[in-house]
Design an enzyme around this catalytic site. Structure first.
Site, PDB file in Angstrom:
ATOM      1  N   LYS A  52       0.837  -1.204   0.000  1.00  0.00           N
ATOM      2  CA  LYS A  52       0.000   0.000   0.000  1.00  0.00           C
ATOM      3  C   LYS A  52       0.872   1.254   0.000  1.00  0.00           C
ATOM      4  O   LYS A  52       0.584   2.226  -0.699  1.00  0.00           O
ATOM      5  CB  LYS A  52      -0.950  -0.035   1.214  1.00  0.00           C
ATOM      6  CG  LYS A  52      -2.067  -1.059   1.029  1.00  0.00           C
ATOM      7  CD  LYS A  52      -2.829  -1.386   2.297  1.00  0.00           C
ATOM      8  CE  LYS A  52      -3.734  -2.601   2.046  1.00  0.00           C
ATOM      9  NZ  LYS A  52      -4.494  -3.046   3.194  1.00  0.00           N
ATOM     10  N   GLN A  96      -4.872  -1.878   9.295  1.00  0.00           N
ATOM     11  CA  GLN A  96      -4.682  -3.207   8.698  1.00  0.00           C
ATOM     12  C   GLN A  96      -5.267  -4.295   9.605  1.00  0.00           C
ATOM     13  O   GLN A  96      -4.936  -4.363  10.786  1.00  0.00           O
ATOM     14  CB  GLN A  96      -3.178  -3.446   8.459  1.00  0.00           C
ATOM     15  CG  GLN A  96      -2.874  -4.724   7.737  1.00  0.00           C
ATOM     16  CD  GLN A  96      -3.409  -4.743   6.308  1.00  0.00           C
ATOM     17  OE1 GLN A  96      -3.269  -3.781   5.567  1.00  0.00           O
ATOM     18  NE2 GLN A  96      -4.046  -5.830   5.917  1.00  0.00           N
ATOM     19  N   ASP A 119     -11.260   2.001   3.374  1.00  0.00           N
ATOM     20  CA  ASP A 119     -11.579   0.585   3.171  1.00  0.00           C
ATOM     21  C   ASP A 119     -13.083   0.389   2.948  1.00  0.00           C
ATOM     22  O   ASP A 119     -13.522  -0.698   2.574  1.00  0.00           O
ATOM     23  CB  ASP A 119     -11.154  -0.245   4.399  1.00  0.00           C
ATOM     24  CG  ASP A 119      -9.751  -0.819   4.249  1.00  0.00           C
ATOM     25  OD1 ASP A 119      -9.342  -1.070   3.102  1.00  0.00           O
ATOM     26  OD2 ASP A 119      -9.096  -1.022   5.286  1.00  0.00           O
TER      27      ASP A 119
END
Ligand code: NAP
Length: 283
Positions: A52, A96, A119
């Site tokens: 990322k 994460q 997300d």
């Protein structure tokens, strides 16, 4: 023999479009910034976070990393998120997953401001995906749609079978396919006679996480087969749910693993960070 859908190439094109827009914003003094939080030292999570960060570097998005120790408390993590929520120079926040067991993942998801939730896991963003007026795209399912679109496949009236009903892949995948006017069937571990259902599918999206979930006898000729899963074989190599070598002889289009859906997910994450930045700056 099927056309192999090149996720690397399609994701590269998407990242290039994001990069061009990020550069335009910079000319107006707006810097797009993504904060990435990682708790503990899970090797797979470290690989995902590094990928990322690399995508941020490529697209010109500033990335901030917060690497917290395994023993971090929920309170400490929520305090960091609160600080980032209130920081106008941060446009996107990503924590994460998975998190260590002392931390309630849903509490963390709920704490991230929906405007910065790149997300698209916050219940508010999930609701917008359901309604169809979303700004934050569900990363993996939106990546799948981008791939299908890139191949010029019209989903209208197609029988689409999604295998898996998780909150991050299966359910939002079904919603996006519905929005494309497909007829959607969602299968899961309690589904009876999966093969009988998949054999009627024009499009199969498999997101289970088990090798050989989709074998050639389960696929009709010329079906489109999208493999979301990432599994590790005994020899350490990565593979998906689909028996790729045999299914590619029947399908019209198929995604490989690796090099299929995986790179798309990160490219959509970059797009979400850009969209969040534009929204927060009235663009
Ligand atoms: P998950 O939360 O474990 O969900 C798996 C789903 O598969 C569940 O809905 C489960 O049904 C269903 N299932 C299990 N066994 C089945 C069977 N025999 N037949 C039919 N359905 C079955 O996993 P996830 O997070 O959605 O991820 C799925 C896979 O995609 C994993 O391999 C993951 O690593 C991969 N993934 C890849 C990306 C990417 O960027 N490429 C992103 C996210 C995930 P129940 O609900 O009944 O348990």
């Amino acid at each position: 023999m099927a056309n192999i859908i090149d996720g690397k190439l399609i994701s590269q094109n998407l990242k290039d479009r994001v990069k061009a827009e990020v550069a335009e914003l910079k000319k107006d003094g707006i810097e797009s910034c993504l904060a990435v939080i990682i708790v503990g030292s899970d090797p797979a999570s470290r690989v995902y976070v590094n990928n990322k960060k690399k995508a941020c570097e490529y697209t010109g998005i500033k990335s901030l990393e917060y690497a917290l120790p395994q023993e971090t408390t929920q309170q400490e993590l929520l305090e960091l998120i609160e600080k980032l929520n209130g920081d106008d120079s941060v446009n996107g926040i990503l924590c994460q997953l998975p998190l260590p067991k002392q931390i309630d993942e849903q509490a963390v998801i709920n704490a991230i401001s929906p405007k910065k939730d790149v997300d698209a896991f916050h219940p508010s963003n999930v609701g917008h995906i359901m309604i169809g007026d979303h700004v934050m795209l569900p990363c993996t399912p939106a990546g799948v749609i981008e791939m299908i679109d890139s191949c010029g496949i019209d989903l209208t009236s197609k029988n689409c079978v999604v295998i898996g009903r998780s909150n991050i892949v299966g359910k939002p995948m079904a919603m996006l396919l519905l929005q494309k006017n497909a007829t959607v069937t969602v299968c899961h571990s309690k589904t009876k006679d999966l093969a009988e259902i998949t054999r009627r599918a024009d499009v199969i999206v498999s997101a289970v996480g088990k090798i050989n979930t989709v074998t050639a006898d389960m696929v009709k000729d010329w079906a489109v087969v999208i493999d979301v899963a990432i599994n590790r074989k005994d020899d350490g190599k990565l593979c998906g749910d689909v028996d790729f070598e045999k299914v590619k002889e029947k399908a019209s289009f198929i995604t490989p693993v690796p090099g299929g859906v995986g790179p798309m997910t990160i490219a959509v994450l970059m797009k979400n960070t850009l969209n969040a930045t534009k929204n927060q700056n009235g663009r």
